[in-house]
Design a protein around this motif. Structure first.
Motif, PDB file in Angstrom:
ATOM      1  N   ALA A 103      -0.729  43.592  45.496  1.00 34.36           N
ATOM      2  CA  ALA A 103       0.173  43.149  44.439  1.00 34.36           C
ATOM      3  C   ALA A 103       1.263  44.184  44.248  1.00 34.36           C
ATOM      4  CB  ALA A 103      -0.591  42.935  43.134  1.00 34.36           C
ATOM      5  N   ILE A 104       2.288  43.802  43.502  1.00 37.10           N
ATOM      6  CA  ILE A 104       3.336  44.728  43.088  1.00 37.10           C
ATOM      7  C   ILE A 104       3.325  44.740  41.567  1.00 37.10           C
ATOM      8  CG2 ILE A 104       5.810  45.207  43.040  1.00 37.10           C
ATOM      9  CD1 ILE A 104       6.060  43.709  45.690  1.00 37.10           C
ATOM     10  N   PHE A 105       3.114  45.903  40.975  1.00 37.92           N
ATOM     11  CA  PHE A 105       3.088  46.011  39.530  1.00 37.92           C
ATOM     12  C   PHE A 105       3.306  47.471  39.138  1.00 37.92           C
ATOM     13  CE2 PHE A 105      -1.101  46.867  41.021  1.00 37.92           C
ATOM     14  CZ  PHE A 105      -1.642  47.820  40.153  1.00 37.92           C
ATOM     15  N   GLY A 106       3.623  47.701  37.882  1.00 37.13           N
ATOM     16  CA  GLY A 106       3.851  49.056  37.427  1.00 37.13           C
ATOM     17  C   GLY A 106       3.997  49.108  35.927  1.00 37.13           C
ATOM     18  N   ASP A 107       4.439  50.286  35.431  1.00 39.20           N
ATOM     19  CA  ASP A 107       4.590  50.449  33.985  1.00 39.20           C
ATOM     20  C   ASP A 107       5.327  51.754  33.704  1.00 39.20           C
ATOM     21  OD1 ASP A 107       4.399  49.946  31.268  1.00 39.20           O
ATOM     22  OD2 ASP A 107       2.260  49.441  31.373  1.00 39.20           O
ATOM     23  N   GLN A 142      10.662  44.949  35.567  1.00 35.94           N
ATOM     24  CA  GLN A 142      11.093  43.703  34.933  1.00 35.94           C
ATOM     25  C   GLN A 142      10.822  42.495  35.816  1.00 35.94           C
ATOM     26  OE1 GLN A 142      14.496  43.766  32.577  1.00 35.94           O
ATOM     27  NE2 GLN A 142      14.488  41.567  32.315  1.00 35.94           N
ATOM     28  N   ASP A 143      11.200  42.592  37.099  1.00 33.61           N
ATOM     29  CA  ASP A 143      11.015  41.447  37.995  1.00 33.61           C
ATOM     30  C   ASP A 143       9.538  41.119  38.193  1.00 33.61           C
ATOM     31  OD1 ASP A 143      13.732  41.031  38.367  1.00 33.61           O
ATOM     32  OD2 ASP A 143      13.849  42.364  40.097  1.00 33.61           O
ATOM     33  N   SER A 144       8.692  42.142  38.260  1.00 35.56           N
ATOM     34  CA  SER A 144       7.264  41.896  38.479  1.00 35.56           C
ATOM     35  C   SER A 144       6.606  41.270  37.255  1.00 35.56           C
ATOM     36  CB  SER A 144       6.548  43.197  38.858  1.00 35.56           C
ATOM     37  OG  SER A 144       6.583  44.122  37.788  1.00 35.56           O
ATOM     38  N   ASP A 154       8.519  39.312  34.939  1.00 36.64           N
ATOM     39  CA  ASP A 154       9.145  37.998  34.737  1.00 36.64           C
ATOM     40  C   ASP A 154       8.539  36.940  35.643  1.00 36.64           C
ATOM     41  OD1 ASP A 154      10.801  39.109  32.884  1.00 36.64           O
ATOM     42  OD2 ASP A 154      12.585  39.172  34.170  1.00 36.64           O
ATOM     43  N   ARG A 155       8.204  37.342  36.890  1.00 34.64           N
ATOM     44  CA  ARG A 155       7.675  36.408  37.880  1.00 34.64           C
ATOM     45  C   ARG A 155       8.575  35.187  38.041  1.00 34.64           C
ATOM     46  NH1 ARG A 155       2.405  37.668  39.846  1.00 34.64           N
ATOM     47  NH2 ARG A 155       2.150  39.865  39.308  1.00 34.64           N
ATOM     48  N   SER A 156       9.887  35.405  38.016  1.00 34.20           N
ATOM     49  CA  SER A 156      10.832  34.322  38.245  1.00 34.20           C
ATOM     50  C   SER A 156      10.834  33.951  39.728  1.00 34.20           C
ATOM     51  CB  SER A 156      12.234  34.743  37.808  1.00 34.20           C
ATOM     52  OG  SER A 156      12.248  35.091  36.435  1.00 34.20           O
ATOM     53  N   VAL A 157      11.615  32.939  40.068  1.00 29.38           N
ATOM     54  CA  VAL A 157      11.725  32.528  41.474  1.00 29.38           C
ATOM     55  C   VAL A 157      12.187  33.724  42.298  1.00 29.38           C
ATOM     56  CG1 VAL A 157      12.923  30.993  43.066  1.00 29.38           C
ATOM     57  CG2 VAL A 157      12.233  30.153  40.813  1.00 29.38           C
ATOM     58  N   LEU A 158      11.521  33.965  43.428  1.00 28.64           N
ATOM     59  CA  LEU A 158      11.855  35.044  44.365  1.00 28.64           C
ATOM     60  C   LEU A 158      11.639  36.434  43.775  1.00 28.64           C
ATOM     61  CD1 LEU A 158      15.107  33.593  46.018  1.00 28.64           C
ATOM     62  CD2 LEU A 158      12.754  33.461  46.851  1.00 28.64           C
ATOM     63  N   TRP A 159      10.753  36.562  42.780  1.00 29.43           N
ATOM     64  CA  TRP A 159      10.522  37.874  42.177  1.00 29.43           C
ATOM     65  C   TRP A 159       9.962  38.869  43.189  1.00 29.43           C
ATOM     66  CZ3 TRP A 159       5.940  40.562  41.965  1.00 29.43           C
ATOM     67  CH2 TRP A 159       4.780  39.848  42.284  1.00 29.43           C
ATOM     68  N   LYS A 160       9.069  38.395  44.061  1.00 27.16           N
ATOM     69  CA  LYS A 160       8.438  39.333  44.999  1.00 27.16           C
ATOM     70  C   LYS A 160       9.430  39.887  46.012  1.00 27.16           C
ATOM     71  CE  LYS A 160       4.360  39.994  47.874  1.00 27.16           C
ATOM     72  NZ  LYS A 160       3.158  39.359  48.474  1.00 27.16           N
ATOM     73  N   PRO A 161      10.271  39.055  46.678  1.00 27.81           N
ATOM     74  CA  PRO A 161      11.287  39.632  47.569  1.00 27.81           C
ATOM     75  C   PRO A 161      12.251  40.566  46.839  1.00 27.81           C
ATOM     76  CG  PRO A 161      11.045  37.290  48.005  1.00 27.81           C
ATOM     77  CD  PRO A 161      10.246  37.577  46.773  1.00 27.81           C
ATOM     78  N   LEU A 162      12.588  40.237  45.594  1.00 26.98           N
ATOM     79  CA  LEU A 162      13.459  41.124  44.820  1.00 26.98           C
ATOM     80  C   LEU A 162      12.796  42.490  44.625  1.00 26.98           C
ATOM     81  CD1 LEU A 162      14.835  38.705  42.073  1.00 26.98           C
ATOM     82  CD2 LEU A 162      16.200  39.934  43.772  1.00 26.98           C
TER      83      LEU A 162
END
Length: 272
Positions: free
Chosen positions: A17-21, A129-131, A133-141
């Motif tokens: 996964a991709i995540f952080g804080d 933020q992107d991880s 939001d999980r919006s469309v294409l969040w992982k490639p971003l």
């Protein structure tokens, strides 16, 4: 590393996964993984100081330092005793760009230039933020932003200029179109003009003026070749106030005049 309670790998059973804080931790904060973890960890320290302990030894990570912990390395990390640790962190699966980096258990790089610090902090915050939001294409971003951080880190480990010259190069690239005054530049990086001039030549092989001219000429060539600028227009846009001086410098670097470069004859080599 004895005496610490093992903390579970947060990815166990969940897949990569991709995540952080963003953490602010006192000196009771410690994390111990004797078996390492499957993912990689990027850490950027905003203030205070943390530490990393691996089989290769112990390293501190203070303000303005970027750290990368390799996958699979047994480790312990936490806040240095008597301090606070204010830091951003990202867990991510391995990416091909990791291959550009040294194979240290933990790599710590000091970022001396404010523009690079800002760029790295912004990249971390974008991934957070992107991880979330999980919006469309969040992982490639997220992956592309992490790649940027890794490439910037790899670039720094390979160049190894004196930090004051790194700072000077950053200033010159950001102010390429402006008049360059060595006395003001030297004051900004904390050196005398003569010391800066000598150190810059020793580190880069060029004088400051030669470096700036080369940047300007290269940018002018791109403007003429790909943006349709006339030679005079390109000269002005990159910071040359005198066209004749621009033409002389251009011929020195490319072996042809700006107009010949922009409108090559059929027999002229069109490559850079």
């Amino acid at each position: 590393m004895s005496g610490f309670i093992r903390q579970p790998d947060v990815l166990e059973g969940t897949g990569a996964a991709i995540f952080g804080d963003h953490f602010e931790k006192d000196d009771t904060y410690r994390l111990h993984r004797p078996d390492g973890m499957r993912d990689w960890l990027l850490v950027y320290t905003l203030s205070g100081e943390g530490y990393f302990m691996t089989p290769g030894g112990k390293k501190g990570c203070g303000a303005g330092q970027l750290g990368l912990l390799r996958s699979g390395v047994p480790h312990e990390y936490g806040t240095v005793r008597g301090s606070w640790w204010n830091f951003l962190w990202i867990h991510y699966p391995g990416l091909p760009e990791n291959a550009y980096l040294p194979e240290d258990d933990i790599l710590i790089e000091t970022l001396s230039e404010e523009r690079i610090k800002d760029r790295i902090e912004r990249a971390f915050r974008n991934v957070l933020q992107d991880s979330r939001d999980r919006s469309v294409l969040w992982k490639p971003l997220c992956e592309n932003t992490i790649r940027e951080v890794l490439l910037l880190l790899a670039q720094r480990t390979k160049k190894r200029f004196d930090p004051r010259i790194e700072q000077t190069l950053g200033i010159l690239s950001s102010r390429m179109k402006e008049e360059i005054r060595v006395d003001l530049l030297a004051r900004e990086v904390g050196l005398s003009p003569s010391r800066l001039a000598h150190l810059f030549k020793a580190e880069t092989g060029r004088t400051i003026v030669q470096h700036v001219n080369q940047m300007r000429i290269r940018q002018a060539a791109l403007l003429m070749k790909h943006s349709g600028r006339l030679a005079v227009e390109a000269a002005i846009e990159v910071g040359f106030g005198n066209y004749n001086h621009f033409a002389d410098q251009f011929r020195k670097y490319y072996g042809v005049t700006p107009r010949e470069y922009r409108n090559p004859s059929p027999t002229m080599d069109k490559g850079f």
